[in-house]
Design a protein around this motif. Structure first.
Motif, mmCIF file in Angstrom:
data_model
loop_
_atom_site.group_PDB
_atom_site.id
_atom_site.type_symbol
_atom_site.label_atom_id
_atom_site.label_comp_id
_atom_site.label_asym_id
_atom_site.label_seq_id
_atom_site.Cartn_x
_atom_site.Cartn_y
_atom_site.Cartn_z
ATOM 1 N N VAL A 1 0.843 -1.195 0.000
ATOM 2 C CA VAL A 1 0.000 0.000 0.000
ATOM 3 C C VAL A 1 0.879 1.247 0.000
ATOM 4 O O VAL A 1 1.789 1.373 0.829
ATOM 5 N N HIS A 2 0.580 2.160 -0.925
ATOM 6 C CA HIS A 2 1.264 3.455 -0.974
ATOM 7 C C HIS A 2 0.235 4.529 -0.632
ATOM 8 O O HIS A 2 -0.789 4.659 -1.315
ATOM 9 N N LEU A 3 0.499 5.260 0.434
ATOM 10 C CA LEU A 3 -0.376 6.345 0.876
ATOM 11 C C LEU A 3 0.357 7.663 0.687
ATOM 12 O O LEU A 3 1.513 7.799 1.087
ATOM 13 N N ASN A 4 -0.319 8.638 0.077
ATOM 14 C CA ASN A 4 0.264 9.976 -0.017
ATOM 15 C C ASN A 4 -0.847 10.998 -0.095
ATOM 16 O O ASN A 4 -2.020 10.660 -0.170
ATOM 17 N N GLY A 5 -0.458 12.254 -0.054
ATOM 18 C CA GLY A 5 -1.421 13.340 -0.051
ATOM 19 C C GLY A 5 -1.039 14.370 0.986
ATOM 20 O O GLY A 5 0.146 14.532 1.308
ATOM 21 N N ALA A 6 -2.042 15.055 1.523
ATOM 22 C CA ALA A 6 -1.794 16.114 2.499
ATOM 23 C C ALA A 6 -2.705 15.925 3.702
ATOM 24 O O ALA A 6 -3.906 15.711 3.552
ATOM 25 N N ILE A 7 -2.124 15.986 4.893
ATOM 26 C CA ILE A 7 -2.887 15.793 6.125
ATOM 27 C C ILE A 7 -2.592 16.939 7.084
ATOM 28 O O ILE A 7 -1.497 17.493 7.090
ATOM 29 N N PRO A 8 -3.586 17.328 7.915
ATOM 30 C CA PRO A 8 -3.408 18.478 8.801
ATOM 31 C C PRO A 8 -2.494 18.201 9.994
ATOM 32 O O PRO A 8 -1.906 19.120 10.557
ATOM 33 N N ASP A 9 -2.378 16.948 10.394
ATOM 34 C CA ASP A 9 -1.601 16.605 11.583
ATOM 35 C C ASP A 9 -0.662 15.447 11.222
ATOM 36 O O ASP A 9 -1.120 14.372 10.820
ATOM 37 N N PRO A 10 0.657 15.641 11.367
ATOM 38 C CA PRO A 10 1.604 14.580 11.003
ATOM 39 C C PRO A 10 1.355 13.253 11.729
ATOM 40 O O PRO A 10 1.652 12.190 11.194
ATOM 41 N N SER A 11 0.799 13.316 12.950
ATOM 42 C CA SER A 11 0.555 12.076 13.696
ATOM 43 C C SER A 11 -0.515 11.209 13.033
ATOM 44 O O SER A 11 -0.595 10.008 13.289
ATOM 45 N N LEU A 12 -1.328 11.825 12.169
ATOM 46 C CA LEU A 12 -2.358 11.066 11.467
ATOM 47 C C LEU A 12 -1.738 10.032 10.526
ATOM 48 O O LEU A 12 -2.337 8.996 10.254
ATOM 49 N N SER A 13 -0.526 10.292 10.077
ATOM 50 C CA SER A 13 0.156 9.343 9.190
ATOM 51 C C SER A 13 0.328 7.991 9.869
ATOM 52 O O SER A 13 0.074 6.941 9.258
ATOM 53 N N ASP A 14 0.745 7.992 11.139
ATOM 54 C CA ASP A 14 0.925 6.733 11.864
ATOM 55 C C ASP A 14 -0.395 5.988 12.017
ATOM 56 O O ASP A 14 -0.450 4.762 11.914
ATOM 57 N N VAL A 15 -1.473 6.731 12.252
ATOM 58 C CA VAL A 15 -2.805 6.108 12.386
ATOM 59 C C VAL A 15 -3.205 5.445 11.083
ATOM 60 O O VAL A 15 -3.675 4.304 11.052
ATOM 61 N N LEU A 16 -3.007 6.154 9.972
ATOM 62 C CA LEU A 16 -3.381 5.612 8.669
ATOM 63 C C LEU A 16 -2.571 4.368 8.326
ATOM 64 O O LEU A 16 -3.102 3.404 7.762
ATOM 65 N N VAL A 17 -1.291 4.379 8.668
ATOM 66 C CA VAL A 17 -0.445 3.201 8.407
ATOM 67 C C VAL A 17 -0.938 2.011 9.220
ATOM 68 O O VAL A 17 -1.043 0.891 8.707
ATOM 69 N N ARG A 18 -1.246 2.246 10.497
ATOM 70 C CA ARG A 18 -1.729 1.140 11.343
ATOM 71 C C ARG A 18 -3.031 0.568 10.802
ATOM 72 O O ARG A 18 -3.224 -0.650 10.776
ATOM 73 N N VAL A 19 -3.929 1.435 10.381
ATOM 74 C CA VAL A 19 -5.206 0.982 9.823
ATOM 75 C C VAL A 19 -4.975 0.179 8.548
ATOM 76 O O VAL A 19 -5.570 -0.881 8.339
ATOM 77 N N ALA A 20 -4.099 0.662 7.683
ATOM 78 C CA ALA A 20 -3.830 -0.033 6.426
ATOM 79 C C ALA A 20 -3.286 -1.430 6.676
ATOM 80 O O ALA A 20 -3.615 -2.382 5.966
ATOM 81 N N ARG A 21 -2.470 -1.578 7.702
ATOM 82 C CA ARG A 21 -1.889 -2.893 7.999
ATOM 83 C C ARG A 21 -2.939 -3.904 8.447
ATOM 84 O O ARG A 21 -2.704 -5.111 8.396
ATOM 85 N N THR A 22 -4.105 -3.440 8.904
ATOM 86 C CA THR A 22 -5.157 -4.360 9.352
ATOM 87 C C THR A 22 -5.979 -4.913 8.202
ATOM 88 O O THR A 22 -6.751 -5.850 8.393
#
Length: 200
Positions: free
Chosen positions: A162-183
């Motif tokens: 999975v490749h995720l990119n784009g723009a997010i308001p809070d850098p910590s959201l990246s870790d959340v999205l990665v964890r969700v993708a792994r599930t």
């Protein structure tokens, strides 16, 4: 391809079994005929009461069987390690890894045998088409994680990565999205590259 989440989604429904009284030679012949390394031992009601494996039988070949065991009920390992059909694929994989098991009998709540799941069955999740994985992840992100208009997230999947990119308001959201993708079943790895501000 439907979403593969539970043991019920990937198990084999046709199971070769023996009863407690099955003779030693019949067990060996059944394993040879069906090319399997272990057999669930079931009661008359279809409940799993044990498992007899090649390892159990090899005690006889090694000459260290002092119990004079000659049938499945005497040879089997008890209690049998089983898994409910509702168990997650990840949970079944952990159970197999801990017990160094190649196959698990799948049971109903009352212990009745309904199938068997192998290591190969659990790997079926990695045969999901990339677009199926991407679509499920897009729906998950948009439905649960990203308030409308607050971020721009692009999802692309190639060979299960999975490749995720784009723009997010809070850098910590990246870790959340990665964890969700792994599930998401079928995901091999996740690579995330986000800008930390949403473009105006």
């Amino acid at each position: 391809m439907k979403h593969l989440r539970t043991v019920d989604d990937v198990m084999t429904h046709a199971v070769i079994t023996v009863n407690r009284g099955a003779p030693f030679k019949d067990i060996v012949e059944t394993m040879r005929q069906w090319r399997i390394s272990a057999l669930p031992v079931v009661s008359d009601e279809g409940r799993v009461v044990g498992v007899v494996s090649e390892a159990d039988l090899l005690l006889k070949a090694q000459g260290v069987d002092e119990s004079r065991a000659v049938c499945a009920g005497q040879l089997m390992t008890v209690p049998a390690v089983t898994v409910p059909r509702s168990a997650s694929i990840a949970g079944a994989a952990r159970l197999m890894a801990r017990g160094h098991l190649k196959r698990l009998p799948v049971v109903e709540d009352d212990g009745r045998l309904v199938g068997v799941v192998s290591r190969g069955d659990l790997l079926k999740i990695y045969l999901r088409p990339d677009e199926d994985i991407a679509q499920e992840l897009r729906e998950l992100i948009m439905a649960q994680l990203i308030p409308a208009g607050s971020a721009t997230v692009y999802v692309h999947v190639s060979d299960g990565i999975v490749h995720l990119n784009g723009a997010i308001p809070d850098p910590s959201l990246s870790d959340v999205l990665v964890r969700v993708a792994r599930t998401v079943p079928g995901v091999v790895n996740v690579v995330a590259r986000f800008e930390s501000e949403v473009p105006a």
